[in-house]
Design a protein around this motif. Structure first.
Motif, PDB file in Angstrom:
ATOM      1  N   PRO A   1      -4.169  -5.110   9.014  1.00 54.52           N
ATOM      2  CA  PRO A   1      -4.725  -4.994   7.656  1.00 54.52           C
ATOM      3  C   PRO A   1      -4.042  -3.867   6.888  1.00 54.52           C
ATOM      4  O   PRO A   1      -3.631  -2.855   7.480  1.00 54.52           O
ATOM      5  N   VAL A   2      -3.942  -4.045   5.587  1.00 55.21           N
ATOM      6  CA  VAL A   2      -3.217  -3.068   4.760  1.00 55.21           C
ATOM      7  C   VAL A   2      -3.771  -1.652   4.913  1.00 55.21           C
ATOM      8  O   VAL A   2      -2.992  -0.691   5.080  1.00 55.21           O
ATOM      9  N   PRO A   3      -5.102  -1.427   4.871  1.00 57.87           N
ATOM     10  CA  PRO A   3      -5.593  -0.049   5.039  1.00 57.87           C
ATOM     11  C   PRO A   3      -5.149   0.577   6.360  1.00 57.87           C
ATOM     12  O   PRO A   3      -4.790   1.758   6.411  1.00 57.87           O
ATOM     13  N   ASP A   4      -5.166  -0.216   7.451  1.00 59.55           N
ATOM     14  CA  ASP A   4      -4.728   0.317   8.742  1.00 59.55           C
ATOM     15  C   ASP A   4      -3.227   0.583   8.751  1.00 59.55           C
ATOM     16  O   ASP A   4      -2.747   1.550   9.366  1.00 59.55           O
ATOM     17  N   LEU A   5      -2.465  -0.289   8.076  1.00 57.20           N
ATOM     18  CA  LEU A   5      -1.022  -0.093   7.964  1.00 57.20           C
ATOM     19  C   LEU A   5      -0.711   1.224   7.263  1.00 57.20           C
ATOM     20  O   LEU A   5       0.149   1.997   7.697  1.00 57.20           O
ATOM     21  N   VAL A   6      -1.433   1.495   6.181  1.00 53.85           N
ATOM     22  CA  VAL A   6      -1.204   2.729   5.424  1.00 53.85           C
ATOM     23  C   VAL A   6      -1.588   3.954   6.263  1.00 53.85           C
ATOM     24  O   VAL A   6      -0.885   4.976   6.258  1.00 53.85           O
TER      25      VAL A   6
ATOM     26  N   HIS B   1      -3.506  -9.768  -4.937  1.00 53.06           N
ATOM     27  CA  HIS B   1      -4.420  -9.297  -5.979  1.00 53.06           C
ATOM     28  C   HIS B   1      -5.517  -8.450  -5.316  1.00 53.06           C
ATOM     29  O   HIS B   1      -6.675  -8.852  -5.218  1.00 53.06           O
ATOM     30  N   SER B   2      -5.118  -7.301  -4.869  1.00 53.35           N
ATOM     31  CA  SER B   2      -6.043  -6.401  -4.187  1.00 53.35           C
ATOM     32  C   SER B   2      -5.507  -4.977  -4.303  1.00 53.35           C
ATOM     33  O   SER B   2      -4.291  -4.760  -4.366  1.00 53.35           O
ATOM     34  N   MET B   3      -6.446  -4.012  -4.334  1.00 55.06           N
ATOM     35  CA  MET B   3      -6.032  -2.611  -4.369  1.00 55.06           C
ATOM     36  C   MET B   3      -6.229  -1.941  -3.019  1.00 55.06           C
ATOM     37  O   MET B   3      -6.078  -0.727  -2.894  1.00 55.06           O
ATOM     38  N   GLU B   4      -6.536  -2.737  -1.992  1.00 53.37           N
ATOM     39  CA  GLU B   4      -6.776  -2.152  -0.670  1.00 53.37           C
ATOM     40  C   GLU B   4      -5.560  -1.356  -0.199  1.00 53.37           C
ATOM     41  O   GLU B   4      -4.459  -1.883  -0.101  1.00 53.37           O
TER      42      GLU B   4
END
Length: 572
Positions: free
Chosen positions: A457-462, A492-495
């Motif tokens: 998931p993008v948050p975990d990637l960051v 289309h997400s700001m996560e």
């Protein structure tokens, strides 16, 4: 060209734009063979050091003292076994372990110990600094006329240094003009150098350390407050308001603490008012107690009863209230209170772990073995959530080398847990990497594995990318690429995008981060809520200057610690 010493540490530059300009200039110089650049600073906010890192600068970080390092420091300082043992015993009795983890404060404590003779060490930072400053002033004789003005002048210079980059010699000249009986500018400079926390440098005068400027400036602000605590008074109300944020409120909390040391009878009034308030006031009270607010034992006991209520829940702010209150190591009943919480099977595991950490690390209580057993069990419990194992492992890592193996096993188990959140993996990797060697390699490989998994998931990637950037400069280029790819993703997400933008800015890509967020904020094809979130994320990058490659370092505006513009010398 020979190595030249800088006139000022970077963190002593009050203007954030000037800090950014200095770093960019030094980065350009360091790229030329004719120059060698040495820059010293306390931890710098945002990406202010990124230009130097991109230019290939080598970074060295002074680590805080652990117990072994403190013992080695004391042995070298005193060169007498009896003095060394007495000094370390006084550190333990005054519960100064967290303070003297900072080498500067350990040095101040050693000097004060030598001057105090048979008297015990002060139990808080305010009195440590005051004792040290008193020692400096007593080491040289100065004229009576100067002594009459010394405190006010030093405090004025402290406020000047925090509020602006005006040379202190200029501030002294203005002061001398308004206070002619104190002496000429040259005489004042000579007296301050002989009997004050100052040294001449680069044709100017500077504080021995920036923390001395912060200390005397906070004392000056506290001295201006009414002698009786009144939360309705505009001046006191302003500091109560400014003290709430974690980072930006640091100076205001120092002012409130100094106020209670200048007016000890008002400490109870302040604690009582905060105790009767909301959770936000409870958190502020806990933070002040964690820095040894000199309130009476009975009132502290009453507040700890409320903290115990918070500790029995997992509500918002409960954990941080407990964590700060557990640092009130000057309170005689704290150890028993913590032990009772540790043994309460009905308390949340996180609260019991905080109590164990306080007993084992901060109080060094004789019953710490029970706390260590609890934390070790938390590490070995593979069925426990990764967050719990991380908390226990971090505490064991800080408790001493004898628990390193258990701590390393716990940290590795978090990194191997497919259900662990990205933030937990990041923290586990950063702590594990500090062990060096194979432990560091394991941490790096774990984060790189998360980053290369297309299903992450993008948050975990960051989070994983941010952790890798923390571990080493050699990974910064790769991390910048990942951050930029998150910002330019068509989803289309700001996560995760705000954190990716801040991460990219910290690596020197502030302009790219700003451009990517601006594109999102102005793209009318996406939902208005997402555009609004992008605009808010853009604001988190800080102010940008035309023609500059990125925002100035984000952080507290030290030019106005009290919330007001610097006043003329005569108005102080």
């Amino acid at each position: 060209m020979p190595l030249a010493a800088a006139d000022r540490r970077l963190d002593e530059v009050a203007d954030s734009d000037a800090r950014a300009e200095i770093v960019h200039t030094l980065a350009a110089w360091s790229a030329k063979d004719a120059y060698r650049v040495l820059l010293t600073t306390r931890p710098a906010e945002g990406g202010v050091l990124a230009p130097l890192q991109r230019a290939g600068a080598v970074r060295y970080e002074l680590l805080p003292f652990d117990e072994k390092a403190l013992r080695r420091f004391a042995a070298h300082w005193f060169e007498d076994d009896d003095q060394t043992r007495t000094f370390l015993r006084q550190i333990r009795d005054a519960h100064l372990f967290e303070l003297v983890a900072v080498p500067l404060l350990a040095t101040i404590a050693a000097i004060v110990f030598e001057q105090h003779g048979d008297r015990p060490l002060p139990g808080n930072q305010f009195q440590l600094y005051e004792s040290y400053l008193a020692f400096i002033r007593s080491s040289r004789s100065t004229p009576v006329a100067f002594e009459h003005h010394c405190t006010a002048l030093v405090e004025h210079l402290g406020r000047t240094r925090l509020r602006s980059d005006v040379p202190l010699t200029t501030a002294i000249r203005d002061w001398a003009h308004c206070n002619e009986d104190a002496g000429t500018q040259e005489e004042l400079i000579a007296h301050l150098t002989a009997a004050g926390p100052f040294v001449p440098r680069g044709g100017d005068l500077t504080f021995l350390h920036h923390s001395f400027a912060e200390h005397v400036a906070a004392t000056a602000e506290a001295r201006d407050l009414p002698a009786e605590f009144d939360p309705q008074n505009p001046s006191i109300a302003e500091f109560l308001h400014r003290a709430r944020p974690l980072v930006e409120g640091r100076f205001a909390r120092a002012v409130l603490l100094h106020y209670t040391h200048l007016h000890p009878e008002q400490a109870d009034e302040l604690l009582r008012w905060l105790h009767n308030g909301t959770s936000e006031q409870h958190l502020l009270a806990a933070r002040l107690l964690g820095r040894h607010l000199p309130a009476s034992e009975s009132l502290v006991d009453e507040f700890l009863t409320t903290v115990r209520g918070w500790a029995m829940t997992t509500q918002y702010r409960a954990g941080v209230i407990l964590a700060r209150a557990s640092r009130a190591t000057h309170h005689p009943g704290l150890a028993d209170w913590l032990l009772d919480l540790l043994r309460d099977d009905e308390a949340p595991w996180e609260s019991r772990a905080e109590a164990a950490t306080a007993l084992a690390l901060r109080l060094r209580d004789p019953r710490a073995d029970e706390a260590i057993v609890f934390l070790r069990a938390g590490v070995e419990n593979t069925a426990a959530p990764a967050e719990h194992r991380l908390i226990a492992a971090e505490a064991l890592a800080d408790s001493g080398s004898s628990e390193r193996d258990a701590a390393e096993r716990g940290l590795r188990s978090v990194l191997d847990d497919p259900l662990a959140f990205g933030a937990d993996c990041r923290n586990a990797a950063v702590v594990l990497s500090a062990f060096g060697g194979q432990a560091r390699e394991y941490a790096v490989a774990a984060l790189q594995r998360i980053m290369s998994d297309v299903d992450t998931p993008v948050p975990d990637l960051v989070e994983a990318t941010g952790g890798l950037a923390e571990i080493g400069v050699e990974f910064h280029d790769r991390c910048a690429e990942v951050f930029l790819s998150v910002l330019r993703d068509r989803a289309h997400s700001m996560e995760g995008r705000r954190d990716a933008a801040v991460g990219l800015a910290s690596l020197g890509g502030a302009q790219q981060a700003a451009e990517a967020l601006t594109a999102l904020a102005t793209d009318h094809r996406i939902l208005v809520g997402l555009r609004s979130a992008a605009a808010m994320a853009l604001g988190s990058l800080g102010p940008r200057r035309p023609g500059c490659g990125g925002p100035a370092a984000a952080g507290t505006d030290r030019r106005r610690p009290g919330g007001a513009a610097a006043a003329p010398a005569c108005a102080q």
